[in-house]
Design a protein around this motif. Sequence first.
Motif, PDB file in Angstrom:
ATOM      1  N   ALA A 130       0.863  -1.182  -0.021  1.00 54.69           N
ATOM      2  CA  ALA A 130       0.004  -0.118  -0.005  1.00 54.69           C
ATOM      3  C   ALA A 130       0.813   1.422  -0.008  1.00 54.69           C
ATOM      4  O   ALA A 130       0.514   2.257  -0.709  1.00 54.69           O
ATOM      5  N   ARG A 131       1.971   1.248   0.657  1.00 54.97           N
ATOM      6  CA  ARG A 131       2.886   2.457   0.682  1.00 54.97           C
ATOM      7  C   ARG A 131       3.374   2.422  -0.835  1.00 54.97           C
ATOM      8  O   ARG A 131       3.715   3.840  -1.499  1.00 54.97           O
ATOM      9  N   VAL A 132       3.741   1.387  -1.429  1.00 51.07           N
ATOM     10  CA  VAL A 132       4.327   1.618  -2.811  1.00 51.07           C
ATOM     11  C   VAL A 132       2.971   2.318  -3.671  1.00 51.07           C
ATOM     12  O   VAL A 132       3.656   3.067  -4.628  1.00 51.07           O
ATOM     13  N   CYS A 133       1.829   1.705  -3.590  1.00 45.43           N
ATOM     14  CA  CYS A 133       0.930   2.444  -4.317  1.00 45.43           C
ATOM     15  C   CYS A 133       0.707   3.846  -4.059  1.00 45.43           C
ATOM     16  O   CYS A 133       0.370   4.617  -5.018  1.00 45.43           O
ATOM     17  N   ALA A 134       0.813   4.263  -2.584  1.00 45.65           N
ATOM     18  CA  ALA A 134       0.797   5.769  -2.444  1.00 45.65           C
ATOM     19  C   ALA A 134       1.992   6.292  -3.199  1.00 45.65           C
ATOM     20  O   ALA A 134       1.650   7.410  -3.435  1.00 45.65           O
ATOM     21  N   LEU A 135       3.034   5.840  -3.127  1.00 44.40           N
ATOM     22  CA  LEU A 135       4.268   6.485  -3.560  1.00 44.40           C
ATOM     23  C   LEU A 135       3.773   6.612  -5.261  1.00 44.40           C
ATOM     24  O   LEU A 135       4.139   7.890  -6.023  1.00 44.40           O
ATOM     25  N   ASN A 136       3.255   5.736  -6.039  1.00 41.53           N
ATOM     26  CA  ASN A 136       2.920   5.846  -7.455  1.00 41.53           C
ATOM     27  C   ASN A 136       1.828   6.945  -7.507  1.00 41.53           C
ATOM     28  O   ASN A 136       1.827   7.650  -8.638  1.00 41.53           O
ATOM     29  N   ALA A 137       0.856   6.792  -6.718  1.00 45.70           N
ATOM     30  CA  ALA A 137      -0.063   7.909  -6.570  1.00 45.70           C
ATOM     31  C   ALA A 137       0.567   9.479  -6.368  1.00 45.70           C
ATOM     32  O   ALA A 137       0.085  10.303  -7.276  1.00 45.70           O
ATOM     33  N   LEU A 138       1.366   9.247  -5.477  1.00 46.96           N
ATOM     34  CA  LEU A 138       2.181  10.802  -5.368  1.00 46.96           C
ATOM     35  C   LEU A 138       2.783  11.130  -6.823  1.00 46.96           C
ATOM     36  O   LEU A 138       2.556  12.186  -7.065  1.00 46.96           O
ATOM     37  N   ALA A 139       3.438  10.370  -7.551  1.00 49.60           N
ATOM     38  CA  ALA A 139       4.210  10.691  -8.732  1.00 49.60           C
ATOM     39  C   ALA A 139       2.907  10.809  -9.747  1.00 49.60           C
ATOM     40  O   ALA A 139       3.176  11.999 -10.613  1.00 49.60           O
ATOM     41  N   ALA A 140       1.754  10.236  -9.858  1.00 42.46           N
ATOM     42  CA  ALA A 140       0.817  10.611 -10.762  1.00 42.46           C
ATOM     43  C   ALA A 140       0.226  12.158 -10.455  1.00 42.46           C
ATOM     44  O   ALA A 140       0.149  13.018 -11.336  1.00 42.46           O
ATOM     45  N   VAL A 141      -0.148  12.571  -9.151  1.00 47.50           N
ATOM     46  CA  VAL A 141      -0.605  13.862  -8.896  1.00 47.50           C
ATOM     47  C   VAL A 141       0.530  14.724  -9.066  1.00 47.50           C
ATOM     48  O   VAL A 141       0.218  15.828  -9.539  1.00 47.50           O
ATOM     49  N   ALA A 142       1.739  14.605  -8.749  1.00 50.21           N
ATOM     50  CA  ALA A 142       2.780  15.475  -8.865  1.00 50.21           C
ATOM     51  C   ALA A 142       3.172  15.943 -10.307  1.00 50.21           C
ATOM     52  O   ALA A 142       3.340  16.902 -10.790  1.00 50.21           O
ATOM     53  N   SER A 143       2.747  14.830 -11.118  1.00 46.65           N
ATOM     54  CA  SER A 143       2.904  15.105 -12.712  1.00 46.65           C
ATOM     55  C   SER A 143       1.984  15.887 -13.176  1.00 46.65           C
ATOM     56  O   SER A 143       2.050  16.907 -14.033  1.00 46.65           O
ATOM     57  N   ALA A 144       0.739  16.017 -12.413  1.00 50.13           N
ATOM     58  CA  ALA A 144      -0.474  16.681 -12.947  1.00 50.13           C
ATOM     59  C   ALA A 144      -0.260  18.163 -12.266  1.00 50.13           C
ATOM     60  O   ALA A 144      -0.918  19.176 -12.752  1.00 50.13           O
ATOM     61  N   ALA A 145       0.345  18.228 -11.214  1.00 50.97           N
ATOM     62  CA  ALA A 145       0.509  19.534 -10.365  1.00 50.97           C
ATOM     63  C   ALA A 145       1.490  20.225 -10.765  1.00 50.97           C
ATOM     64  O   ALA A 145       1.736  21.365 -10.495  1.00 50.97           O
ATOM     65  N   GLY A 146       2.758  19.753 -11.434  1.00 46.85           N
ATOM     66  CA  GLY A 146       3.748  20.441 -11.732  1.00 46.85           C
ATOM     67  C   GLY A 146       4.875  20.258 -10.608  1.00 46.85           C
ATOM     68  O   GLY A 146       5.745  21.101 -10.516  1.00 46.85           O
TER      69      GLY A 146
END
Length: 153
Positions: A67-83
């Motif tokens: 779940a921690r790995v999933c969260a890190l992947n989600a952060l990558a996706a959000v950060a890519s859309a946020a700049g």
Amino acid sequence: MSTPEERLAELGLTLPEVVKPLAAYVPAVRTGNLIYSSGQVPMVDGKLGVTGKVGAEVDADQAKELARVCALNALAAVASAAGGLSEIVRIVKVVGFVASAPDFTGQPQVINGASELFGEVFGDAGRHARSAVGVAVLPLDAPVEVEVIAEVR
């Protein structure tokens, strides 16, 4: 106070490449000051290293780490859309799905792996509303999937 990038580095983590979608969707969508991530499975370097049901083939502690790995992947996706990661103001909502053996009831403890990472990276701004749901099966037979709604600048 240190930046989210600095806190990730202190944890010995780096933001991974955004996981390529498995079907017809995008990793994250921004509307106004919110970004919604698609569900993220625990892919590392384009591969799902663990499959199966939590409480059967996968134990709860291993699932919490996934779940921690999933969260890190989600952060990558959000950060890519946020700049960038520093553009994230707060984690608003987390939804975690746990592919569960019929008698497994520890979904909240599994999804704590994601919730705790958000707290470590964002402090109080990482505290969020959350759902932790047991399901029969997830894409690619992943044990865990996490999606995030984040407020951004």
